[in-house]
Scaffold this active site. Structure first.
Site, PDB file in Angstrom:
ATOM      1  N   TYR A 183     -50.599  59.185  28.040  1.00 29.23           N
ATOM      2  CA  TYR A 183     -51.133  59.575  26.688  1.00 29.23           C
ATOM      3  C   TYR A 183     -51.324  61.066  26.757  1.00 29.23           C
ATOM      4  O   TYR A 183     -50.793  61.868  25.994  1.00 29.23           O
ATOM      5  CB  TYR A 183     -52.351  58.716  26.297  1.00 29.23           C
ATOM      6  CG  TYR A 183     -53.057  59.323  24.968  1.00 29.23           C
ATOM      7  CD1 TYR A 183     -52.325  59.576  23.886  1.00 29.23           C
ATOM      8  CD2 TYR A 183     -54.494  59.214  24.984  1.00 29.23           C
ATOM      9  CE1 TYR A 183     -53.000  60.017  22.748  1.00 29.23           C
ATOM     10  CE2 TYR A 183     -54.983  59.675  23.572  1.00 29.23           C
ATOM     11  CZ  TYR A 183     -54.312  60.005  22.639  1.00 29.23           C
ATOM     12  OH  TYR A 183     -54.985  60.474  21.474  1.00 29.23           O
ATOM     13  N   ASP A 237     -45.100  59.764  38.052  1.00 30.44           N
ATOM     14  CA  ASP A 237     -45.855  58.653  37.463  1.00 30.44           C
ATOM     15  C   ASP A 237     -45.361  57.483  37.961  1.00 30.44           C
ATOM     16  O   ASP A 237     -44.155  57.375  38.234  1.00 30.44           O
ATOM     17  CB  ASP A 237     -45.820  58.858  35.904  1.00 30.44           C
ATOM     18  CG  ASP A 237     -46.791  58.209  35.240  1.00 30.44           C
ATOM     19  OD1 ASP A 237     -47.234  58.752  34.294  1.00 30.44           O
ATOM     20  OD2 ASP A 237     -46.966  56.783  35.450  1.00 30.44           O
ATOM     21  N   ASN A 273     -49.005  52.450  33.667  1.00 30.38           N
ATOM     22  CA  ASN A 273     -49.560  52.348  32.192  1.00 30.38           C
ATOM     23  C   ASN A 273     -48.696  53.104  31.225  1.00 30.38           C
ATOM     24  O   ASN A 273     -49.463  53.657  30.235  1.00 30.38           O
ATOM     25  CB  ASN A 273     -51.052  52.618  32.413  1.00 30.38           C
ATOM     26  CG  ASN A 273     -51.817  52.047  31.148  1.00 30.38           C
ATOM     27  OD1 ASN A 273     -51.457  51.218  30.331  1.00 30.38           O
ATOM     28  ND2 ASN A 273     -53.172  52.696  30.952  1.00 30.38           N
ATOM     29  N   PHE A 305     -53.510  64.179  36.088  1.00 30.55           N
ATOM     30  CA  PHE A 305     -53.914  63.033  35.150  1.00 30.55           C
ATOM     31  C   PHE A 305     -53.911  61.697  35.519  1.00 30.55           C
ATOM     32  O   PHE A 305     -54.306  60.779  35.156  1.00 30.55           O
ATOM     33  CB  PHE A 305     -52.866  63.124  33.859  1.00 30.55           C
ATOM     34  CG  PHE A 305     -53.046  64.160  33.004  1.00 30.55           C
ATOM     35  CD1 PHE A 305     -54.192  64.490  32.132  1.00 30.55           C
ATOM     36  CD2 PHE A 305     -51.952  65.085  33.039  1.00 30.55           C
ATOM     37  CE1 PHE A 305     -54.133  65.582  31.337  1.00 30.55           C
ATOM     38  CE2 PHE A 305     -51.935  66.378  32.565  1.00 30.55           C
ATOM     39  CZ  PHE A 305     -53.105  66.516  31.369  1.00 30.55           C
ATOM     40  N   LYS A 360     -58.091  54.182  33.854  1.00 33.84           N
ATOM     41  CA  LYS A 360     -59.012  54.779  33.191  1.00 33.84           C
ATOM     42  C   LYS A 360     -59.709  53.848  32.208  1.00 33.84           C
ATOM     43  O   LYS A 360     -60.366  54.230  31.224  1.00 33.84           O
ATOM     44  CB  LYS A 360     -58.092  55.777  32.269  1.00 33.84           C
ATOM     45  CG  LYS A 360     -56.984  55.086  31.417  1.00 33.84           C
ATOM     46  CD  LYS A 360     -56.657  56.123  30.298  1.00 33.84           C
ATOM     47  CE  LYS A 360     -55.578  55.340  29.412  1.00 33.84           C
ATOM     48  NZ  LYS A 360     -54.924  55.995  28.506  1.00 33.84           N
ATOM     49  N   SER A 413     -64.164  64.373  32.634  1.00 34.65           N
ATOM     50  CA  SER A 413     -64.597  63.496  31.421  1.00 34.65           C
ATOM     51  C   SER A 413     -66.004  63.938  31.085  1.00 34.65           C
ATOM     52  O   SER A 413     -66.692  64.125  32.084  1.00 34.65           O
ATOM     53  CB  SER A 413     -64.485  62.091  31.713  1.00 34.65           C
ATOM     54  OG  SER A 413     -65.273  61.204  30.707  1.00 34.65           O
ATOM     55  N   TYR A 415     -65.446  53.584  36.848  1.00 36.06           N
ATOM     56  CA  TYR A 415     -64.292  54.907  36.322  1.00 36.06           C
ATOM     57  C   TYR A 415     -64.897  56.192  36.359  1.00 36.06           C
ATOM     58  O   TYR A 415     -64.543  57.066  36.853  1.00 36.06           O
ATOM     59  CB  TYR A 415     -63.653  54.281  35.122  1.00 36.06           C
ATOM     60  CG  TYR A 415     -63.271  55.436  34.095  1.00 36.06           C
ATOM     61  CD1 TYR A 415     -62.037  56.115  34.326  1.00 36.06           C
ATOM     62  CD2 TYR A 415     -63.967  56.167  33.339  1.00 36.06           C
ATOM     63  CE1 TYR A 415     -61.643  56.947  33.496  1.00 36.06           C
ATOM     64  CE2 TYR A 415     -63.624  57.081  32.461  1.00 36.06           C
ATOM     65  CZ  TYR A 415     -62.183  57.544  32.756  1.00 36.06           C
ATOM     66  OH  TYR A 415     -61.959  58.786  31.970  1.00 36.06           O
ATOM     67  N   LYS A 475     -64.947  59.982  38.441  1.00 37.20           N
ATOM     68  CA  LYS A 475     -64.512  61.405  37.797  1.00 37.20           C
ATOM     69  C   LYS A 475     -65.442  62.462  38.367  1.00 37.20           C
ATOM     70  O   LYS A 475     -65.143  63.484  38.888  1.00 37.20           O
ATOM     71  CB  LYS A 475     -64.817  61.091  36.451  1.00 37.20           C
ATOM     72  CG  LYS A 475     -63.686  60.551  35.464  1.00 37.20           C
ATOM     73  CD  LYS A 475     -62.255  61.408  35.546  1.00 37.20           C
ATOM     74  CE  LYS A 475     -61.077  60.569  34.892  1.00 37.20           C
ATOM     75  NZ  LYS A 475     -59.806  61.283  35.163  1.00 37.20           N
ATOM     76  N   VAL A 525     -67.651  46.859  14.724  1.00 36.34           N
ATOM     77  CA  VAL A 525     -68.262  48.248  15.054  1.00 36.34           C
ATOM     78  C   VAL A 525     -69.464  47.836  15.932  1.00 36.34           C
ATOM     79  O   VAL A 525     -70.488  47.002  15.530  1.00 36.34           O
ATOM     80  CB  VAL A 525     -69.177  48.915  13.766  1.00 36.34           C
ATOM     81  CG1 VAL A 525     -69.614  50.050  14.182  1.00 36.34           C
ATOM     82  CG2 VAL A 525     -67.792  49.314  12.909  1.00 36.34           C
ATOM     83  N   ASP A 578     -72.893  52.092  26.315  1.00 37.90           N
ATOM     84  CA  ASP A 578     -72.360  52.941  25.495  1.00 37.90           C
ATOM     85  C   ASP A 578     -73.566  54.256  25.288  1.00 37.90           C
ATOM     86  O   ASP A 578     -74.565  53.752  25.291  1.00 37.90           O
ATOM     87  CB  ASP A 578     -72.081  52.387  23.961  1.00 37.90           C
ATOM     88  CG  ASP A 578     -70.833  52.404  23.653  1.00 37.90           C
ATOM     89  OD1 ASP A 578     -69.817  52.669  24.544  1.00 37.90           O
ATOM     90  OD2 ASP A 578     -70.555  51.208  22.738  1.00 37.90           O
TER      91      ASP A 578
HETATM   92  N1  UFG Z   1     -66.215  51.285  19.306  1.00 41.31           N
HETATM   93  C1  UFG Z   1     -66.586  50.305  18.161  1.00 41.31           C
HETATM   94  N2  UFG Z   1     -65.723  49.391  18.322  1.00 41.31           N
HETATM   95  C2  UFG Z   1     -64.425  49.075  19.205  1.00 41.31           C
HETATM   96  C3  UFG Z   1     -64.400  50.105  20.285  1.00 41.31           C
HETATM   97  C4  UFG Z   1     -65.216  51.213  20.137  1.00 41.31           C
HETATM   98  O1  UFG Z   1     -67.538  50.253  17.634  1.00 41.31           O
HETATM   99  O2  UFG Z   1     -63.672  48.250  19.055  1.00 41.31           O
HETATM  100  C5  UFG Z   1     -67.228  52.456  19.005  1.00 41.31           C
HETATM  101  C6  UFG Z   1     -67.954  52.528  20.595  1.00 41.31           C
HETATM  102  O3  UFG Z   1     -69.060  51.630  20.506  1.00 41.31           O
HETATM  103  C7  UFG Z   1     -68.311  54.003  20.548  1.00 41.31           C
HETATM  104  C8  UFG Z   1     -67.181  54.662  19.869  1.00 41.31           C
HETATM  105  O4  UFG Z   1     -66.390  53.588  18.921  1.00 41.31           O
HETATM  106  O5  UFG Z   1     -69.374  54.135  19.875  1.00 41.31           O
HETATM  107  C9  UFG Z   1     -66.070  55.215  20.649  1.00 41.31           C
HETATM  108  O6  UFG Z   1     -65.758  54.264  21.617  1.00 41.31           O
HETATM  109  P1  UFG Z   1     -64.284  54.482  22.551  1.00 41.31           P
HETATM  110  O7  UFG Z   1     -64.235  53.140  23.418  1.00 41.31           O
HETATM  111  O8  UFG Z   1     -63.295  54.804  21.610  1.00 41.31           O
HETATM  112  O9  UFG Z   1     -64.696  55.858  23.497  1.00 41.31           O
HETATM  113  P2  UFG Z   1     -65.882  55.931  24.378  1.00 41.31           P
HETATM  114  O10 UFG Z   1     -66.776  57.041  24.017  1.00 41.31           O
HETATM  115  O11 UFG Z   1     -66.690  54.695  24.998  1.00 41.31           O
HETATM  116  O12 UFG Z   1     -65.145  56.156  25.666  1.00 41.31           O
HETATM  117  C10 UFG Z   1     -64.348  57.218  25.993  1.00 41.31           C
HETATM  118  C11 UFG Z   1     -63.160  57.300  27.110  1.00 41.31           C
HETATM  119  C12 UFG Z   1     -63.746  57.120  28.422  1.00 41.31           C
HETATM  120  C13 UFG Z   1     -64.834  57.890  28.636  1.00 41.31           C
HETATM  121  C14 UFG Z   1     -66.034  57.911  27.839  1.00 41.31           C
HETATM  122  C15 UFG Z   1     -67.009  58.983  28.260  1.00 41.31           C
HETATM  123  O13 UFG Z   1     -62.494  56.356  26.492  1.00 41.31           O
HETATM  124  O14 UFG Z   1     -62.624  57.108  28.990  1.00 41.31           O
HETATM  125  O15 UFG Z   1     -65.354  58.281  26.425  1.00 41.31           O
HETATM  126  O16 UFG Z   1     -68.036  58.860  27.462  1.00 41.31           O
HETATM  127  F1  UFG Z   1     -65.252  57.584  30.055  1.00 41.31           F
END
Ligand code: UFG
Length: 336
Positions: free
Chosen positions: A12, A32, A36, A81, A85, A125, A150, A154, A217, A298
Site C-alpha cells: 500500500y 517484494d 500481501n 517497507f 503489519k 509508526s 507488531y 517497529k 465504532v 486502542d
Molecule cells: N475503528 C473502529 N471500527 C473499526 C476499525 C477501527 O471504530 O472497524 C476505530 C479504532 O478503534 C480507532 C480508529 O478507528 O479508534 C482507527 O483504527 P485503525 O485500525 O484504522 O488504526 P489504528 O490507529 O488502530 O492503527 C494504526 C495502524 C497500525 C499502527 C497504529 C499505531 O493501522 O499499523 O495505527 O497507532 F500500529
C-alpha cells in the site's frame, strides 16, 4: 540518477512511494514477496508514471535471497517497507512477526555494510509513542512499551538503527507514520486488505459498497469531545512524498545526525465520527454503523506535532480529510 531499493514496494504505502520517487527522477527497484500484494501493481505503477520499475520477487527475510539482489544490482539507498503489519495477527503469531520484520531489516543493513550503501529510510509508526500524555506529540517524547509484537518490531528496528548507525557508515531516517489512508487519485493503486479489514477506512468503504453489513465504532465513551477515538489521518500520497524528501535529504548530505526521526502526520486529530461524516459527505452514501465495545489496545487519542518535518524536511501534508476519504471511496468503487 540514484537508484532506490524499495522493499515491500508493491504494498500500500510502498507502491505510492514508488510513484513519487519515479516522478522525481529516481530509479526504483522493487523487492517484494507478494505475501500481501499483487504483481499487477507493477503494471499499475507503470500506467501512472510511464516508467516500469524493476521488480524482483524475493523473500527478504532469507539471507541468500536478500544478498542476491545486492550482488546483481547497483543500489544507492533503501526504503524499507517490507514487514507484516496486522496488529491483531501479531499477537497470535509473535514469533513470525519478530522473525520476519527484524530479519528483513537486518538483512538490508548487513548488505548495506557489505556493499558500502549509505542511506536507509525506515517505515516506522506513531505506535512507538503508546498513549501520549499530551497532544500533539513530538519526536522528543519518550517511546512507550509496545502493546503488540507488531509495534514492538517497529520499536526494535529503531533501536537496531540506533546502534548500527553509530559508526556513521550508514545514515538512517525513521519516519513515524500516523494513520495513512486514501489512495492515488487515478484509483490505480490503493490499499488491498486481506479478508475482513481491521482498519477503519477499508471497513467503511467495504460497508458502503455492500461487502460488509455494518461498521462497528469501537467505543463512544472515551474522554474525547464526541466519545470516539482520535487519530491523525494522513493521505498516503502525502506520506509517500515524505519518503522522497527524506531520500533527497540523504543524498544532499543534510542529515543532522546518523539516525533521525520524523513524525509524518497532518498535525490534525479527527475522531472516528469525523471520518464517518467526511465519508458520507464526499460519497453521498449513508453509512450503516453502530456503536460497540472499546477495542483492546486502542490508544484514546494521538496526533502529531509535525514542526520538525516541516523545518528539516521542508515537508508538510497538503491533502484534506475529504480528499482522503473521497480517494479511498474511488479506489473501493473501482475494485468491484
Ligand atoms: N475503528 C473502529 N471500527 C473499526 C476499525 C477501527 O471504530 O472497524 C476505530 C479504532 O478503534 C480507532 C480508529 O478507528 O479508534 C482507527 O483504527 P485503525 O485500525 O484504522 O488504526 P489504528 O490507529 O488502530 O492503527 C494504526 C495502524 C497500525 C499502527 C497504529 C499505531 O493501522 O499499523 O495505527 O497507532 F500500529
Amino acid at each position: 540518477m540514484k537508484t532506490i531499493l524499495v522493499t515491500g514496494g508493491t504494498g500500500y504505502i510502498g507502491s505510492h512511494t514508488v510513484v513519487e520517487l519515479q516522478s522525481k527522477g529516481y530509479e526504483v527497484i522493487i523487492a517484494d514477496n507478494l505475501a500481501n500484494s499483487s504483481a499487477d501493481v507493477v503494471d499499475r505503477i507503470e500506467k501512472i508514471t510511464g516508467i516500469r520499475p524493476v521488480f524482483i520477487k524475493a523473500d527478504l527475510s532469507k539471507e541468500q535471497e536478500a544478498a542476491a539482489i545486492f550482488d546483481t544490482h547497483h543500489i544507492d539507498g533503501i526504503i524499507n517497507f517490507a514487514a507484516y503489519k496486522a496488529v491483531g495477527e501479531s499477537c497470535e503469531k509473535p514469533i513470525e512477526y519478530y522473525q520476519n520484520n527484524l530479519q528483513i531489516a537486518l538483512n538490508m543493513l548487513a548488505n548495506m555494510k557489505r556493499m558500502g550503501i549509505q542511506y536507509f529510510v525506515q517505515s516506522s509508526s506513531c505506535t512507538v509513542y503508546g498513549e501520549p500524555k499530551h497532544n500533539p506529540i513530538n519526536e522528543d517524547c519518550p517511546t512507550m512499551p509496545a502493546t503488540s509484537p507488531y509495534g514492538n518490531t517497529k520499536q526494535m528496528v529503531e533501536e537496531i538503527l540506533h546502534f548500527v548507525t553509530k559508526s556513521g557508515d550508514i545514515k538512517a531516517i525513521a519516519l513515524r507514520y500516523f494513520n495513512p489512508i486514501g489512495a492515488h487519485h487515478t484509483a490505480l493503486i490503493g490499499e488491498l486488505p486481506n479478508g475482513i479489514p481491521n482498519n477503519l477506512i477499508p471497513y467503511i468503504t467495504q460497508t458502503a459498497a455492500g461487502l460488509r453489513q455494518q461498521l462497528t465504532v469501537f467505543g463512544n465513551d472515551y474522554p474525547t469531545p464526541d466519545g470516539t477515538c482520535i487519530r491523525d489521518y494522513i493521505h498516503v500520497v502525502d506520506l509517500a512524498k515524505a519518503h522522497v524528501v527524506a531520500m533527497d535529504r540523504c543524498f544532499e548530505n543534510r542529515n543532522k545526525s546518523n539516525l533521525e526521526y520524523f513524525n509524518i502526520g497532518t498535525g490534525n486529530g479527527f475522531s472516528v465520527l469525523d471520518i464517518i461524516r467526511s465519508f458520507e459527505k464526499v460519497s453521498g452514501v449513508k453509512l450503516n454503523y453502530c456503536f460497540g465495545k472499546r477495542r483492546e489496545g486502542d490508544v484514546v487519542q494521538i496526533w502529531a506535532d509535525t514542526t520538525l518535518a516541516e523545518k528539516e524536511l521542508g515537508w508538510k501534508a497538503e491533502l484534506s480529510l475529504d480528499q482522503m476519504t473521497l480517494s479511498a471511496w474511488h479506489w473501493q468503487q473501482q475494485l468491484q
